[in-house]
Enzyme design. Sequence first.
Site: not given
Ligand SMILES: *Cc1c(COP(=O)(O)O)cnc(C)c1O
Length: 449
Positions: A125
């Site tokens: 993220k």
């Molecule tokens: C947020 C997250 C996801 C999921 O991603 P999306 O875009 O919400 O589908 C998967 N793995 C980790 C470690 C995350 O932080």
Amino acid sequence: MIIKFLLFIDEMAELNTSLSYYSLNHQAPDVSFAEATVTGQAPDKGLYFPHNIPQLPKGFIENIGRYAKEEIGVTVMQPFVRDSIPANVLQTIVGETVNFDFPLVQVDADKYSLELFHGPTLAFKDVGARFMSRCLGYFNRNSNRHTTVLVATSGDTGGAVANGFLGVEGVEVVILYPSGKVSPIQELQLTTLGQNITALEVRGTFDDCQAMVKQAFMDEDLNKKLSLTSANSINVARWLPQQLYYFFAYQQWQHTTPPVVCVPSGNFGNICAGMVAYMSGLPVKHFIAACNANDVVPQFLQTGEYNAKPAVATISNAMDVGNPSNFVRILEMFKQRGLPLKDVLSSYSIDDTTTAKTIKDVYQQHGYMLDPHGAVGYYALGEYLKQHPSDKGIFLETAHPVKFPEVVEQSTAQKIPFPESVQYLTGRQKLSILMDAGFGGLKEWLMNR
Ligand SMILES: *Cc1c(COP(=O)(O)O)cnc(C)c1O
């Protein structure tokens, strides 16, 4: 008559250059990238979506090996940003967004891990949060508008947003997290930064935090007093730059046939961005959405029925989502192109027992340490490749295993060393404001500070 017609074309051209996003609920006016970023969601509560998915310039893919990450980033993002941000500023923003590595690591004969955990908060993220924060900083540059970013987190989002927005002028960040339900590193990332970042520690669950935030966005008094926006993947400035991972992966892909790409999915923002990249011309053989027990999308692809459910708790908790908000964007994209979704997307639901066993097996057999989200991805990719033995694939390793130490240490019987990049967090003082679950307390706090 002719003049009028020409004027009309001119107006259309104008529309095409800046007002490039529409609301998926179709009850709100079109907006520019800037406005979509500042408001997050359309006034009719719809998600913003681009009118046209741009096509990559000719030769870009064949020559991708020659480009630096920043060049790829600017080329990919410019048509989405358009005149909302001048070229030189976009270049700076992209440069700061992708200033770490995105290595593709071979794990076994047909599976490669795209490691997305080398950013400052050790999860994927970071890219979206860094890009969005800098865009918002730019859009607020000459105004005395003060934006409050309100975000609920089960762990990773909050850390990435806090880190990305730290010190950004004119932006105040308020993070709600469930007390006792985030890992030690995650809590340090949320609560020790200070400055324009405030952590609210809610006595409740992630769902409670999310409900409080949603209510805040709809509350008239709060919206009169504050300019509120969200920093989750419904915001186009957080969602769209995630496309870049897929280009970085392809740049490192050595095989002649395109990869199958498997994405551990919760809110479906990341995989949806990958599909945008594909629609714009990036070669991908097939997409797989890897889910945990929260199986709305796997069920939908099997039965054609979309049944949102309350989220259930799993060991891959960043994917505990019962009604993935970005899935409507995927449906819209395929509607725009008139393509059948099933040709491009498969989805699997993987349970916790299998996930933990996968972490153990992959560590023992290949010496590679997966986090629970990456493990869901690795296993789902394996399921698909069993049926398609001549293909090879990439799974996205979305977080560093150290963010989920309990599960990983139990499965591998190994202690995970704290990476050097986050050692600065140890020994820092936690600062949070304890709050009961429920909107009343949040509203009072936001109104009176
Ligand atoms: C947020 C997250 C996801 C999921 O991603 P999306 O875009 O919400 O589908 C998967 N793995 C980790 C470690 C995350 O932080």
